[in-house]
Write a protein that holds these residues in place. Structure first.
Motif, PDB file in Angstrom:
ATOM      1  N   PHE A  45       0.858  -1.183   0.000  1.00 26.87           N
ATOM      2  CA  PHE A  45       0.000   0.000   0.000  1.00 26.87           C
ATOM      3  C   PHE A  45       0.895   1.234   0.000  1.00 26.87           C
ATOM      4  O   PHE A  45       2.092   1.154   0.292  1.00 26.87           O
ATOM      5  CB  PHE A  45      -0.944  -0.001   1.206  1.00 26.87           C
ATOM      6  CG  PHE A  45      -0.257  -0.260   2.521  1.00 26.87           C
ATOM      7  CD1 PHE A  45       0.524   0.699   3.149  1.00 26.87           C
ATOM      8  CD2 PHE A  45      -0.396  -1.495   3.146  1.00 26.87           C
ATOM      9  CE1 PHE A  45       1.147   0.451   4.356  1.00 26.87           C
ATOM     10  CE2 PHE A  45       0.228  -1.756   4.357  1.00 26.87           C
ATOM     11  CZ  PHE A  45       1.008  -0.781   4.962  1.00 26.87           C
ATOM     12  N   ALA A  46       0.316   2.399  -0.337  1.00 24.05           N
ATOM     13  CA  ALA A  46       1.062   3.655  -0.247  1.00 24.05           C
ATOM     14  C   ALA A  46       1.233   4.000   1.225  1.00 24.05           C
ATOM     15  O   ALA A  46       0.313   3.812   2.027  1.00 24.05           O
ATOM     16  CB  ALA A  46       0.313   4.765  -0.978  1.00 24.05           C
ATOM     17  N   GLY A  47       2.409   4.486   1.574  1.00 27.41           N
ATOM     18  CA  GLY A  47       2.633   4.801   2.977  1.00 27.41           C
ATOM     19  C   GLY A  47       3.998   5.402   3.232  1.00 27.41           C
ATOM     20  O   GLY A  47       4.677   5.852   2.314  1.00 27.41           O
ATOM     21  N   THR A  48       4.375   5.360   4.512  1.00 26.47           N
ATOM     22  CA  THR A  48       5.646   5.915   4.967  1.00 26.47           C
ATOM     23  C   THR A  48       6.484   4.801   5.587  1.00 26.47           C
ATOM     24  O   THR A  48       5.971   3.997   6.360  1.00 26.47           O
ATOM     25  CB  THR A  48       5.387   7.022   6.008  1.00 26.47           C
ATOM     26  OG1 THR A  48       4.569   8.025   5.414  1.00 26.47           O
ATOM     27  CG2 THR A  48       6.697   7.653   6.467  1.00 26.47           C
ATOM     28  N   VAL A  49       7.767   4.796   5.258  1.00 25.62           N
ATOM     29  CA  VAL A  49       8.690   3.809   5.822  1.00 25.62           C
ATOM     30  C   VAL A  49       8.969   4.205   7.269  1.00 25.62           C
ATOM     31  O   VAL A  49       9.492   5.287   7.537  1.00 25.62           O
ATOM     32  CB  VAL A  49      10.006   3.749   5.008  1.00 25.62           C
ATOM     33  CG1 VAL A  49      10.980   2.770   5.655  1.00 25.62           C
ATOM     34  CG2 VAL A  49       9.722   3.361   3.564  1.00 25.62           C
ATOM     35  N   GLU A  50       8.589   3.350   8.209  1.00 28.44           N
ATOM     36  CA  GLU A  50       8.806   3.625   9.627  1.00 28.44           C
ATOM     37  C   GLU A  50      10.103   3.024  10.143  1.00 28.44           C
ATOM     38  O   GLU A  50      10.640   3.487  11.139  1.00 28.44           O
ATOM     39  CB  GLU A  50       7.644   3.101  10.462  1.00 28.44           C
ATOM     40  CG  GLU A  50       6.389   3.904  10.295  1.00 28.44           C
ATOM     41  CD  GLU A  50       5.355   3.560  11.340  1.00 28.44           C
ATOM     42  OE1 GLU A  50       5.202   2.358  11.683  1.00 28.44           O
ATOM     43  OE2 GLU A  50       4.698   4.492  11.815  1.00 28.44           O
ATOM     44  N   GLY A  51      10.598   1.988   9.489  1.00 28.29           N
ATOM     45  CA  GLY A  51      11.831   1.368   9.951  1.00 28.29           C
ATOM     46  C   GLY A  51      12.377   0.405   8.931  1.00 28.29           C
ATOM     47  O   GLY A  51      11.635  -0.159   8.121  1.00 28.29           O
ATOM     48  N   ILE A  52      13.689   0.242   8.970  1.00 29.74           N
ATOM     49  CA  ILE A  52      14.382  -0.717   8.106  1.00 29.74           C
ATOM     50  C   ILE A  52      15.354  -1.473   9.014  1.00 29.74           C
ATOM     51  O   ILE A  52      16.487  -1.036   9.214  1.00 29.74           O
ATOM     52  CB  ILE A  52      15.134  -0.017   6.953  1.00 29.74           C
ATOM     53  CG1 ILE A  52      14.172   0.881   6.163  1.00 29.74           C
ATOM     54  CG2 ILE A  52      15.775  -1.057   6.034  1.00 29.74           C
ATOM     55  CD1 ILE A  52      14.865   1.783   5.168  1.00 29.74           C
ATOM     56  N   PRO A  53      14.909  -2.585   9.590  1.00 29.02           N
ATOM     57  CA  PRO A  53      15.737  -3.305  10.551  1.00 29.02           C
ATOM     58  C   PRO A  53      16.805  -4.213   9.930  1.00 29.02           C
ATOM     59  O   PRO A  53      17.314  -5.099  10.595  1.00 29.02           O
ATOM     60  CB  PRO A  53      14.713  -4.125  11.337  1.00 29.02           C
ATOM     61  CG  PRO A  53      13.591  -4.343  10.385  1.00 29.02           C
ATOM     62  CD  PRO A  53      13.560  -3.127   9.497  1.00 29.02           C
TER      63      PRO A  53
END
Length: 175
Positions: free
Chosen positions: A147-155
């Motif tokens: 879905f369209a959105g915002t990246v909150e984290g890249i672990p």
């Protein structure tokens, strides 16, 4: 509806599948499959006991990975896209629908190595945008935003070895 073996639902005579905002009636009669009353001609091949299988229709082949979630739904991964699916027996049908999630973890469906990370934290992403590229068994797999959105984290980081189920990107859905 938690099960230990994801193959069990395919042995049902009739069941309902809820995918996004749609509902499908699936009927299996031996090797014949009907979707909403229409015959569907495809082969299903189980590739391993961990929920990986392939569907062949006409000249096209597509691999899917099913993972049972704690709520009894399934996380379905195919061609780098992940979505939730609910499967219920036709008898005692409850008309249950999976709620759209506002956040989501993009997880590794099989072990592999992170080859590319194509986004950064706080990036806005469009639906189907490539987020991470994973190498597994000498194949590169692109994982895309559901879905369209915002990246909150890249672990994860480039070169990191992942196990099945490890989180790669955390997203929050746009309102």
């Amino acid at each position: 509806m938690a099960r230990t073996n994801d193959r069990e639902f395919l042995g049902m005579e009739k069941y309902r599948v809820f995918l996004h905002d749609k509902e499908y009636l699936i009927e299996i009669d031996g090797d014949k499959v009907f979707v909403d009353g229409e015959p569907y001609f495809a082969g299903i091949h189980f590739l391993n006991e961990n929920g990986l299988f392939m569907i062949e229709k006409d000249l096209e082949k597509r691999e899917f990975h099913l993972k049972t979630q704690n709520d009894g739904s399934y996380l379905v991964t195919t061609r780098g896209l992940q979505t939730d699916m609910q499967v219920e027996p036709e008898k005692g049908h409850r008309k249950k629908k999976i709620e759209d999630k506002d956040s989501g973890d993009i997880t590794a469906p099989i072990p592999g190595v992170v080859m590319e990370i194509k986004v950064s934290e706080q990036d806005h992403v469009d639906q189907n945008q490539v987020l991470v590229v994973l190498e597994s068994m000498k194949m590169l797999m692109e994982f895309r935003a559901p879905f369209a959105g915002t990246v909150e984290g890249i672990p994860v980081k480039i070169g990191q070895t992942l196990e099945k189920g490890d989180a790669m990107v955390k997203l929050r859905k746009d309102n």
